[in-house]
Design a protein around this motif. Structure first.
Motif, PDB file in Angstrom:
ATOM      1  N   ARG A 146       0.772  -1.464   0.638  1.00 57.33           N
ATOM      2  CA  ARG A 146       0.291   0.053   0.164  1.00 57.33           C
ATOM      3  C   ARG A 146       0.810   1.350  -0.116  1.00 57.33           C
ATOM      4  N   PRO A 147       0.820   2.273  -0.813  1.00 59.53           N
ATOM      5  CA  PRO A 147       1.282   3.636  -1.433  1.00 59.53           C
ATOM      6  C   PRO A 147       1.672   4.305   0.135  1.00 59.53           C
ATOM      7  N   GLY A 148       2.198   5.088   0.842  1.00 55.48           N
ATOM      8  CA  GLY A 148       2.108   6.337   2.341  1.00 55.48           C
ATOM      9  C   GLY A 148       1.132   6.781   1.410  1.00 55.48           C
ATOM     10  N   ILE A 149       0.850   6.905   0.590  1.00 59.34           N
ATOM     11  CA  ILE A 149      -0.097   8.640   0.345  1.00 59.34           C
ATOM     12  C   ILE A 149      -1.621   8.224   0.928  1.00 59.34           C
ATOM     13  N   ILE A 150      -2.049   6.916   0.932  1.00 58.04           N
ATOM     14  CA  ILE A 150      -3.218   6.758   1.783  1.00 58.04           C
ATOM     15  C   ILE A 150      -3.113   6.762   2.758  1.00 58.04           C
ATOM     16  N   ARG A 151      -2.261   6.102   4.064  1.00 58.44           N
ATOM     17  CA  ARG A 151      -2.836   6.907   5.608  1.00 58.44           C
ATOM     18  C   ARG A 151      -2.092   8.303   5.715  1.00 58.44           C
ATOM     19  N   ARG A 152      -1.397   9.254   4.558  1.00 51.53           N
ATOM     20  CA  ARG A 152      -1.013  10.668   4.941  1.00 51.53           C
ATOM     21  C   ARG A 152      -2.458  11.256   5.018  1.00 51.53           C
ATOM     22  N   LEU A 153      -3.085  10.612   3.197  1.00 52.86           N
ATOM     23  CA  LEU A 153      -4.663  11.282   3.403  1.00 52.86           C
ATOM     24  C   LEU A 153      -5.582  10.727   4.179  1.00 52.86           C
ATOM     25  N   ALA A 154      -5.299   9.442   4.750  1.00 54.93           N
ATOM     26  CA  ALA A 154      -6.199   9.240   5.910  1.00 54.93           C
ATOM     27  C   ALA A 154      -6.592   9.950   6.715  1.00 54.93           C
ATOM     28  N   HIS A 155      -5.162  11.027   7.339  1.00 52.31           N
ATOM     29  CA  HIS A 155      -4.855  11.565   8.299  1.00 52.31           C
ATOM     30  C   HIS A 155      -4.848  12.728   8.679  1.00 52.31           C
ATOM     31  N   LEU A 156      -4.416  13.436   7.378  1.00 53.55           N
ATOM     32  CA  LEU A 156      -5.005  14.745   6.731  1.00 53.55           C
ATOM     33  C   LEU A 156      -5.732  15.136   6.732  1.00 53.55           C
ATOM     34  N   VAL A 157      -6.570  14.458   5.754  1.00 55.24           N
ATOM     35  CA  VAL A 157      -8.175  15.290   4.513  1.00 55.24           C
ATOM     36  C   VAL A 157      -8.749  14.424   5.702  1.00 55.24           C
ATOM     37  N   GLY A 158      -9.084  13.011   4.996  1.00 55.52           N
ATOM     38  CA  GLY A 158      -9.836  12.073   5.536  1.00 55.52           C
ATOM     39  C   GLY A 158     -10.181  11.244   4.339  1.00 55.52           C
ATOM     40  N   LEU A 159     -10.310   9.939   4.677  1.00 59.85           N
ATOM     41  CA  LEU A 159     -10.385   9.652   3.586  1.00 59.85           C
ATOM     42  C   LEU A 159     -11.818   8.156   3.279  1.00 59.85           C
ATOM     43  N   SER A 160     -12.993   7.630   2.761  1.00 54.84           N
ATOM     44  CA  SER A 160     -13.477   6.714   2.980  1.00 54.84           C
ATOM     45  C   SER A 160     -14.009   6.605   1.340  1.00 54.84           C
ATOM     46  N   GLN A 161     -14.531   5.000   2.044  1.00 53.47           N
ATOM     47  CA  GLN A 161     -15.142   3.707   0.898  1.00 53.47           C
ATOM     48  C   GLN A 161     -16.467   3.834   1.581  1.00 53.47           C
ATOM     49  N   ILE A 162     -17.683   4.359   1.376  1.00 57.42           N
ATOM     50  CA  ILE A 162     -18.678   4.517   1.919  1.00 57.42           C
ATOM     51  C   ILE A 162     -18.187   4.400   3.239  1.00 57.42           C
ATOM     52  N   ARG A 163     -17.344   3.647   4.463  1.00 60.37           N
ATOM     53  CA  ARG A 163     -17.459   3.861   5.568  1.00 60.37           C
ATOM     54  C   ARG A 163     -15.733   4.652   5.537  1.00 60.37           C
ATOM     55  N   PRO A 164     -15.912   5.323   6.429  1.00 65.88           N
ATOM     56  CA  PRO A 164     -14.168   5.952   6.981  1.00 65.88           C
ATOM     57  C   PRO A 164     -13.441   5.411   6.930  1.00 65.88           C
ATOM     58  N   VAL A 165     -12.079   5.113   6.019  1.00 64.26           N
ATOM     59  CA  VAL A 165     -11.559   4.849   6.205  1.00 64.26           C
ATOM     60  C   VAL A 165      -9.912   5.352   7.091  1.00 64.26           C
ATOM     61  N   ASP A 166      -9.916   5.007   7.833  1.00 62.54           N
ATOM     62  CA  ASP A 166      -9.367   5.543   8.923  1.00 62.54           C
ATOM     63  C   ASP A 166      -8.385   5.121   9.729  1.00 62.54           C
ATOM     64  N   GLY A 167      -8.128   3.982   9.546  1.00 62.22           N
ATOM     65  CA  GLY A 167      -7.990   2.539  10.384  1.00 62.22           C
ATOM     66  C   GLY A 167      -7.676   2.575  12.339  1.00 62.22           C
ATOM     67  N   LYS A 168      -9.457   2.607  11.745  1.00 61.29           N
ATOM     68  CA  LYS A 168     -10.182   2.717  13.100  1.00 61.29           C
ATOM     69  C   LYS A 168     -10.511   1.739  13.369  1.00 61.29           C
ATOM     70  N   VAL A 169     -11.088   1.121  14.116  1.00 65.60           N
ATOM     71  CA  VAL A 169     -12.207  -0.456  13.953  1.00 65.60           C
ATOM     72  C   VAL A 169     -13.517   0.332  14.590  1.00 65.60           C
ATOM     73  N   TRP A 170     -14.518  -0.504  13.991  1.00 70.30           N
ATOM     74  CA  TRP A 170     -16.294  -0.154  13.511  1.00 70.30           C
ATOM     75  C   TRP A 170     -16.738  -0.639  14.414  1.00 70.30           C
ATOM     76  N   ASP A 171     -16.746  -0.654  15.402  1.00 71.81           N
ATOM     77  CA  ASP A 171     -17.508  -1.239  17.043  1.00 71.81           C
ATOM     78  C   ASP A 171     -18.839  -1.256  17.193  1.00 71.81           C
ATOM     79  N   LEU A 172     -19.347  -1.993  16.565  1.00 70.64           N
ATOM     80  CA  LEU A 172     -21.309  -2.338  16.884  1.00 70.64           C
ATOM     81  C   LEU A 172     -21.543  -2.558  18.657  1.00 70.64           C
ATOM     82  N   LEU A 173     -22.407  -1.044  18.043  1.00 73.03           N
ATOM     83  CA  LEU A 173     -23.164  -0.901  20.222  1.00 73.03           C
ATOM     84  C   LEU A 173     -24.402  -1.726  19.822  1.00 73.03           C
ATOM     85  N   SER A 174     -25.698  -1.361  18.465  1.00 75.63           N
ATOM     86  CA  SER A 174     -26.876  -1.708  18.736  1.00 75.63           C
ATOM     87  C   SER A 174     -27.377  -2.462  17.393  1.00 75.63           C
TER      88      SER A 174
END
Length: 560
Positions: A146-174
Motif C-alpha cells: 500500500r502506498p504511503g499516500i493512503i495513510r497521509r490522506l486519511a490522517h490529514l484530510v480524511g478518506l472514505s470508501q462508503i465508511r471512513p478509511v481511518d485505521g479504526k475498528v468499527w464497534d457495533l453497539l446496537s
C-alpha cells in the motif's frame, strides 16, 4: 581482412511484465470544510510526490499544481491539470529501492504510481493504482504494498470508501448498527473486504481478551486494505437471526465478507470463516497482536484490492488526461496555421501514448486473466478428482458392507445447521443453491427431520435413478415411506409470471445458465407454513448432482 569469428554476448533483458499490486478509489476531504477539499487533497498528494522525488530537481509547476514533466536519470514524473474539470493527476515512475532493513532492492524492477484527484458532483474523488514493472526472470511476485499516500490522506484530510478509511475498528453497539452492516456488506459500491471479529463467551465479556484478535491493531495495519468490524456477543446472536447460521460469525470466530456480497447468489463458503478453536490452535501461546493467524489474515487481506474489480467512475489518470488537455488546446482559437499544426501534433502524440498505455493495460489484464484461468482450471481438476474419489469410496464401502453410507446419519433437529449438514454428507450428490441456504433461515415447517430425510432421498434414491442405477419405483417407494410426493413444479410459461422465483443461475461446463426448478417434493396443502412442505429442485446433468433451489416453504403460484 579476415572475417572475425569471435562471438560477443548480447544482453537481452526481455519485455517487462506489468503487475498491478494495489488500487483504491474513495472520497477525500471528509475531515475539512467542503469548499477546500479539492485543493487540500491535491496539495497533500503534491507533497507526497515531492517527498518521493527527494534530491530530484523539481519544476515549480509541480508545487503550483500545474502541468509538468520531468525525467531525471530514470526517475520520471508527469502531471496534468484540467482546471475546468477540477482534475489533477500525476504519474511517477521510480526504480525499486527496497525497504531498508526489511526488503532488498530488485534490479530491473520499477514502480509506477498513478494518482488522481477530481471533483465529481460536488464530492472530491481520489484514486491511486500502483503497478510494478519487472523483468521476466524475476522468481517471486512483487508484494501487495500500500502506498504511503493512503495513510497521509486519511490522517490529514480524511478518506472514505462508503465508511471512513481511518485505521479504526468499527464497534457495533446496537441492533440498528447490524442493519447498517448488512447494507454496507451488500453495497455494490464497496470495493474493500470486511473482516468481522466476534466476541467469545469467556469469563469476562467486557474484557478485550474476549476477542481472540486485537481489532484495533488489525485495523491500523489494514488501513486501505480492508474494513475491520468488532461484534459483541449479544449482537452476534441477533446477526445470526438476521443472516442465518451459514452466513454468521459468532463465539470468537472471524469472518471475511468479500466485496460484491449477495446473500441470495453467493456460496457462503466463499466468504471465509475461521472458528475460535482453529484460531486458538494457530495462535498457540503467542499474543493477540503477533501470531501466525494474524499474520495469515493480514497477508490474505492485503492481496484483495489488487484482485478486486474496481470501477474508476469519472476518475482519469495521466494518459487519458493528457489527451483531454491536448484536445482542449486544439479547440482553442489560434492565430496561425503553424500553431494549429503543432496543437494537432501534440494531440496525435497524446493519442499514441494513450494507445500504448491501453495496450500495456490490456496485456497486463490478459496475463492476469490467463493466470487466473489456469489456476481455476487446476482447482477444478483437483476438486473434480477429489469429488470422484469421495463418491468412489462411498460406493466401495456400500459394496463391501451392504449398507448405505447414509444409514447412520444423525438427522438435524433444526434448520440452523442443515446447510452445513448437507455440505458435510452429500458433497458431489446434492447441493443447496445459495437461495435455498438463505431460505432455511426462515424455515417454519414443523418437522425439520422430515426435510432432512427428503434431502437424503434426493441425494440417494433420486440420484441413483438419474444415473440409471435404480428404477424410478425405488424412489417412489422411499417417498411413500416418509409420506412425500414428487410432482412437476410449474411450466416455463407460468414460471415467467413470478420473476425469477422458479429459476436459479448455475454454471454448467464453464457457461452461466438460468434453469427452471422443474420438480418439487410435497406434503400438505395448508397455507400455514408450519404444516406445508415444498422442496424445489432440478437435476444438473453436467455434474451428476441434485440442486435444491428453495425449501421448505411454498413458492407463489396461481392458487396462493
Amino acid at each position: 581482412m579476415s572475417e572475425c569469428t569471435e562471438q560477443y554476448p548480447v544482453i537481452r533483458p526481455g519485455k517487462p511484465i506489468l503487475f498491478e499490486t494495489y488500487r483504491f478509489r474513495g472520497r477525500a476531504g471528509c475531515l475539512i470544510p467542503k469548499e477546500g477539499r479539492f485543493c487540500a487533497t491535491r496539495d497533500v498528494v503534491i507533497q507526497w510526490v515531492k517527498d518521493k522525488l527527494d534530491q530530484v530537481p523539481l519544476p515549480e509547476a509541480l508545487s503550483q499544481g500545474e502541468e509538468f514533466s520531468l525525467d531525471f536519470y530514470g526517475q520520471i514524473a508527469e502531471g496534468v491539470n484540467l482546471p475546468e474539470r477540477k482534475l489533477w493527476t500525476v504519474r511517477m515512475t521510480q526504480p525499486d529501492v527496497g525497504l531498508p532493513g526489511h526488503i532488498d532492492p530488485v534490479p530491473g524492477c520499477s514502480w509506477i504510481s498513478d494518482l488522481s484527484v477530481m471533483e465529481i458532483d460536488g464530492q472530491v474523488e481520489f484514486g491511486v493504482k500502483i503497478t510494478c514493472s519487472y523483468l521476466p526472470d524475476r522468481k517471486a511476485l512483487p508484494g501487495f504494498i500500500r502506498p504511503g499516500i493512503i495513510r497521509r490522506l486519511a490522517h490529514l484530510v480524511g478518506l472514505s470508501q462508503i465508511r471512513p478509511v481511518d485505521g479504526k475498528v468499527w464497534d457495533l453497539l446496537s441492533p440498528e448498527d447490524l442493519n447498517d452492516l448488512e447494507g454496507f456488506l451488500c453495497s455494490k459500491e464497496r470495493y474493500l473486504p470486511v473482516v468481522v471479529i466476534s466476541q467469545t463467551d469467556g469469563p469476562d465479556p467486557s474484557s478485550e481478551q474476549s476477542y481472540l484478535v486485537d481489532g484495533d491493531h488489525l485495523a491500523k495495519d489494514l488501513i486501505g486494505y480492508a474494513h475491520v468490524v468488532r461484534m459483541n456477543w449479544d449482537l452476534s446472536l441477533l446477526w445470526t437471526d438476521m443472516v442465518g447460521v451459514p452466513w454468521t460469525v459468532s463465539n470468537g470466530g472471524v469472518r471475511i465478507y468479500r466485496p460484491g456480497l449477495d446473500f441470495d447468489a453467493d456460496q457462503y463458503q466463499s466468504h471465509p470463516l475461521m472458528d475460535k478453536d482453529r484460531i486458538r490452535r494457530w495462535m498457540g501461546s503467542a499474543d493477540r497482536r503477533d501470531n501466525g493467524y494474524v499474520q495469515y489474515l493480514s497477508d490474505f487481506l492485503k492481496s484483495f484490492p489488487a484482485r478486486t474489480s474496481l470501477s474508476w467512475g469519472g476518475l482519469v489518470f495521466v494518459p487519458e488526461a493528457r489527451l483531454i488537455a491536448r484536445e482542449e488546446r486544439a479547440k482553442a482559437p489560434m492565430e496561425d496555421q503553424v500553431a494549429r499544426n503543432e496543437a494537432l501534433e501534440d494531440q496525435i502524440e497524446a493519442l499514441k501514448l494513450l494507445l500504448e498505455a491501453t495496450r500495456s493495460d490490456r496485456d497486463e489484464y490478459l496475463a492476469m486473466a490467463e493466470s487466473a484461468l489456469r489456476e481455476t482450471d487446476s482447482y477444478k481438476e483437483e476438486l473434480f478428482s477429489l469429488r470422484n474419489s469421495y463418491i468412489t469410496l462411498q460406493a466401495m464401502w456400500e459394496s463391501r458392507t451392504g449398507q448405505s453410507v447414509d444409514d447412520e446419519l444423525i438427522l438435524p433437529d433444526s434448520y440452523n445447521h442443515m446447510a452445513q449438514w448437507v455440505s458435510d454428507h452429500f458433497t458431489g450428490r446434492l447441493k443447496l443453491h445459495p437461495r435455498a441456504v438463505r431460505a432455511l433461515k426462515d424455515g417454519a415447517y414443523e418437522k425439520p427431520q422430515l426435510v432432512a430425510q427428503a434431502l437424503m432421498a434426493l441425494a440417494k434414491e433420486y440420484r441413483d435413478v438419474k444415473l440409471g442405477l435404480q428404477d424410478y419405483s425405488v424412489f417412489q417407494e422411499r417417498l411413500q415411506e416418509i409420506g412425500l410426493d414428487c410432482r412437476p413444479s410449474i411450466s416455463n410459461e407460468s414460471a415467467g409470471k413470478y420473476d425469477d422465483r422458479y429459476f436459479i443461475p448455475i454454471s454448467q461446463n464453464g457457461r452461466d445458465r438460468t434453469l427452471l426448478l422443474d420438480n418439487h417434493l410435497c406434503k400438505g396443502v395448508s397455507k400455514d407454513r408450519s404444516l406445508c412442505l415444498r422442496i424445489y429442485f432440478l437435476w444438473d446433468n453436467s455434474r451428476d448432482e441434485v440442486v435444491v433451489g428453495w425449501l421448505p416453504s411454498h413458492l407463489p403460484n396461481s392458487k396462493s
